[in-house]
Write a protein that holds these residues in place. Structure first.
Motif, PDB file in Angstrom:
ATOM      1  N   MET A 195      29.203  36.143  45.190  1.00 57.26           N
ATOM      2  CA  MET A 195      30.652  36.087  45.037  1.00 57.26           C
ATOM      3  C   MET A 195      31.299  37.188  45.867  1.00 57.26           C
ATOM      4  O   MET A 195      30.951  38.370  45.732  1.00 57.26           O
ATOM      5  CB  MET A 195      31.032  36.269  43.556  1.00 57.26           C
ATOM      6  N   ASN A 196      32.226  36.818  46.773  1.00 53.27           N
ATOM      7  CA  ASN A 196      32.863  37.823  47.614  1.00 53.27           C
ATOM      8  C   ASN A 196      33.959  38.564  46.849  1.00 53.27           C
ATOM      9  O   ASN A 196      34.293  38.227  45.713  1.00 53.27           O
ATOM     10  CB  ASN A 196      33.434  37.179  48.889  1.00 53.27           C
ATOM     11  N   GLU A 197      34.558  39.588  47.513  1.00 54.34           N
ATOM     12  CA  GLU A 197      35.520  40.442  46.845  1.00 54.34           C
ATOM     13  C   GLU A 197      36.787  39.694  46.435  1.00 54.34           C
ATOM     14  O   GLU A 197      37.365  39.957  45.381  1.00 54.34           O
ATOM     15  CB  GLU A 197      35.881  41.627  47.754  1.00 54.34           C
ATOM     16  N   GLU A 198      37.218  38.748  47.278  1.00 51.58           N
ATOM     17  CA  GLU A 198      38.420  37.977  46.945  1.00 51.58           C
ATOM     18  C   GLU A 198      38.202  37.130  45.702  1.00 51.58           C
ATOM     19  O   GLU A 198      39.079  37.039  44.831  1.00 51.58           O
ATOM     20  CB  GLU A 198      38.809  37.080  48.124  1.00 51.58           C
ATOM     21  N   GLN A 199      37.022  36.525  45.600  1.00 50.77           N
ATOM     22  CA  GLN A 199      36.706  35.720  44.419  1.00 50.77           C
ATOM     23  C   GLN A 199      36.619  36.592  43.168  1.00 50.77           C
ATOM     24  O   GLN A 199      37.064  36.192  42.084  1.00 50.77           O
ATOM     25  CB  GLN A 199      35.391  34.965  44.641  1.00 50.77           C
ATOM     26  N   LYS A 200      36.028  37.787  43.325  1.00 45.50           N
ATOM     27  CA  LYS A 200      35.946  38.706  42.186  1.00 45.50           C
ATOM     28  C   LYS A 200      37.337  39.132  41.726  1.00 45.50           C
ATOM     29  O   LYS A 200      37.608  39.237  40.520  1.00 45.50           O
ATOM     30  CB  LYS A 200      35.124  39.947  42.566  1.00 45.50           C
ATOM     31  N   LYS A 226      38.864  36.326  39.807  1.00 43.10           N
ATOM     32  CA  LYS A 226      38.224  36.197  38.502  1.00 43.10           C
ATOM     33  C   LYS A 226      38.681  37.316  37.561  1.00 43.10           C
ATOM     34  O   LYS A 226      38.892  37.081  36.361  1.00 43.10           O
ATOM     35  CB  LYS A 226      36.702  36.226  38.665  1.00 43.10           C
ATOM     36  N   ALA A 227      38.826  38.528  38.108  1.00 46.23           N
ATOM     37  CA  ALA A 227      39.296  39.648  37.289  1.00 46.23           C
ATOM     38  C   ALA A 227      40.722  39.398  36.810  1.00 46.23           C
ATOM     39  O   ALA A 227      41.076  39.748  35.682  1.00 46.23           O
ATOM     40  CB  ALA A 227      39.228  40.946  38.085  1.00 46.23           C
ATOM     41  N   THR A 228      41.551  38.797  37.671  1.00 44.71           N
ATOM     42  CA  THR A 228      42.912  38.443  37.270  1.00 44.71           C
ATOM     43  C   THR A 228      42.891  37.432  36.134  1.00 44.71           C
ATOM     44  O   THR A 228      43.674  37.517  35.179  1.00 44.71           O
ATOM     45  CB  THR A 228      43.699  37.862  38.460  1.00 44.71           C
ATOM     46  N   ASN A 284      33.261  45.990  33.217  1.00 46.04           N
ATOM     47  CA  ASN A 284      32.610  44.894  33.939  1.00 46.04           C
ATOM     48  C   ASN A 284      33.523  43.686  34.109  1.00 46.04           C
ATOM     49  O   ASN A 284      33.240  42.805  34.914  1.00 46.04           O
ATOM     50  CB  ASN A 284      31.346  44.446  33.189  1.00 46.04           C
ATOM     51  N   LEU A 285      34.596  43.637  33.349  1.00 41.52           N
ATOM     52  CA  LEU A 285      35.502  42.494  33.410  1.00 41.52           C
ATOM     53  C   LEU A 285      36.571  42.641  34.482  1.00 41.52           C
ATOM     54  O   LEU A 285      37.028  41.643  35.051  1.00 41.52           O
ATOM     55  CB  LEU A 285      36.170  42.286  32.044  1.00 41.52           C
ATOM     56  N   VAL A 286      37.009  43.883  34.747  1.00 33.46           N
ATOM     57  CA  VAL A 286      38.049  44.123  35.753  1.00 33.46           C
ATOM     58  C   VAL A 286      37.617  45.251  36.675  1.00 33.46           C
ATOM     59  O   VAL A 286      36.747  46.053  36.335  1.00 33.46           O
ATOM     60  CB  VAL A 286      39.395  44.476  35.085  1.00 33.46           C
ATOM     61  N   ASP A 287      38.240  45.302  37.842  1.00 31.14           N
ATOM     62  CA  ASP A 287      37.941  46.368  38.804  1.00 31.14           C
ATOM     63  C   ASP A 287      38.571  47.676  38.349  1.00 31.14           C
ATOM     64  O   ASP A 287      39.538  47.691  37.577  1.00 31.14           O
ATOM     65  CB  ASP A 287      38.460  45.979  40.189  1.00 31.14           C
ATOM     66  N   GLY A 288      38.014  48.785  38.836  1.00 29.70           N
ATOM     67  CA  GLY A 288      38.458  50.104  38.405  1.00 29.70           C
ATOM     68  C   GLY A 288      39.918  50.386  38.673  1.00 29.70           C
ATOM     69  O   GLY A 288      40.570  51.115  37.922  1.00 29.70           O
TER      70      GLY A 288
END
Length: 426
Positions: A1-6, A9-11, A132-136
């Motif tokens: 999974m690339n950064e844009e997809q992550k 998903k976090a959103t 683990n669910l959202v970026d820092g």
């Protein structure tokens, strides 16, 4: 999974757990309000009400460290889902019992214990999973969204509970909570609890439960700021039980406030939480979390003492409601100002392989004195004028705060935050 997809998903995670926590907390608040009013109306005793709080708190103290260890060893998603299903099963059991035999205090107390055990595993696992669910970069937003969901439900729960109480059967309070838990479980089952999971250092051998707990405690001992937060929470929560035990008791039994208006007073606290959470969702991280929280705790201490004023001075019924609503508004706001900066700092600074154990131990220590305080205040409110208890508790809280969060601890917090920022830029 690339950064844009992550990122997308976090959103999705932000939106999903905002809704899921709002739904589950609404059901829990309606249920808690109904049970509190039912117990007080049935017995008229602060101690009987306090006993239900004890049965809710003690399992969390006992099982929080175990839940933390399991959260570091096993799938946190499974722990969250199974824990919530267990909560629903406990309330369903009480519903069936009430239909067959009617409600009783022993049945309520037994359900409270089972509900609390299951809730401990789900809440500790979810707290350890937030990183683990959202970026820092959106951690403070995530925590603020979490608080917003509880605030909305805190507004709606007491109001709905106050409107329903006395007009519908107590079984409806149980059904609302069961439905909310089922919806929450279905939503959180769609979330990816390993989206931002970092690589853990391999373990040389599988540890025992005791050994794993010991390792988590050793990790905390190496972190002086975390250790200071732990012991501060231990003593502060002892005296905060004054309001937990005495608030509804004083309003219902001594000031003769109607349940509908008690719901409005409690909802005011949730409004304060909501407004402050929205503020934190849009601002940068607090520069000195410990100093910021210290000032907020001192404000909370003064508010607890101020709760005695309507008991000392003769005030009209509308003024009493208005006074306590404003006090609870400020109390809810200061509670968020106390907790959010510290929780964000902990989420960013605790190593992932220890996060479950640290949050489990922190929850155990933060709630460790609450059963003692609940028993003491439950007895004292039946024996001592409530005004004396509120004023005395507020004064003691000020002293405890000045000792636990002294200038040396504040400087350690500044240094730890500086080191964290340095590590993040390297």
């Amino acid at each position: 999974m690339n950064e844009e997809q992550k990122f997308k998903k976090a959103t999705y995670h932000l939106k999903t757990f905002l809704i899921s926590k709002m739904v589950s907390a609404l059901g829990a608040n309606v249920y808690a309000f109904g049970m509190s009013m039912y117990i007080l109306s049935l017995t008229g005793s602060a101690f009987s009400f306090a006993a239900n709080l004890i049965f809710s708190i003690v399992p969390r103290i006992v099982f929080s460290p175990i839940a933390g260890v399991m959260g570091d060893r096993y799938s946190r998603k499974k722990l969250v889902i199974v824990g919530q299903l267990g909560e629903a099963a406990a309330i369903t059991g009480l519903l069936i019992y009430s239909i067959l035999f009617g409600l009783s205090l022993p049945a309520i107390y037994c359900t409270t214990v089972m509900y609390s055990v299951c809730s401990t595993f789900s809440s500790v696992a979810f707290s350890a999973s937030l990183g683990n669910l959202v970026d820092g970069g959106r951690m403070q937003k995530a925590m603020s969204f979490n608080q917003i969901s509880y605030s909305f439900s805190g507004i709606g729960g007491p109001i709905v509970g106050g409107l329903l109480f006395g007009f519908v059967s107590i079984q409806l309070f149980l059904i609302i909570n069961i439905a909310a838990l089922i919806i929450t479980t279905a939503l959180e089952a769609t979330m990816n609890f390993t989206l931002f999971k970092r690589e853990e250092s391999p373990r040389e051998k599988e540890e025992t439960m005791v050994g794993s707990l010991r390792e988590g405690w050793h990790y905390i001992r190496k972190k002086p700021v975390i250790k200071s937060i732990l012991f501060t929470g231990l003593w502060i929560n002892l005296f905060f039980t004054c309001l937990n035990v005495g608030g509804d008791y004083v309003l219902l039994e001594q000031l003769k406030v109607r349940p509908q208006h008690i719901g409005i007073v409690e909802a005011a606290g949730a409004i304060g939480m909501l407004l402050t959470s929205i503020y934190f969702a849009s601002r940068a991280n607090v520069k000195n979390p410990l100093l910021f929280s210290k000032c907020a705790i001192l404000g909370l201490s003064l508010l607890i003492a101020a709760f005695a004023l309507p008991l000392i001075f003769s005030l009209s019924y509308p003024i009493v409601i208005t006074f306590y609503a404003i006090a609870m508004l400020l109390f809810g706001s200061l509670g968020i100002l106390t907790n959010t900066p510290i929780l964000v700092m902990l989420q960013n600074s605790i190593d992932e392989e220890y996060r479950g154990r640290v949050f489990g131990i922190l929850e155990m220590m933060a709630m460790g004195m609450m059963p003692v305080g609940t028993i003491i205040y439950g007895l004292l409110f039946d024996l001592v004028p409530a005004a004396y208890l509120f004023i005395g508790s507020g004064i003691i809280l000020i002293g405890v705060t000045m000792i636990c969060l002294n200038s040396r601890v504040i400087k350690q917090g500044e240094l730890a935050l500086l080191n964290l920022k340095t590590d993040m830029t390297v």
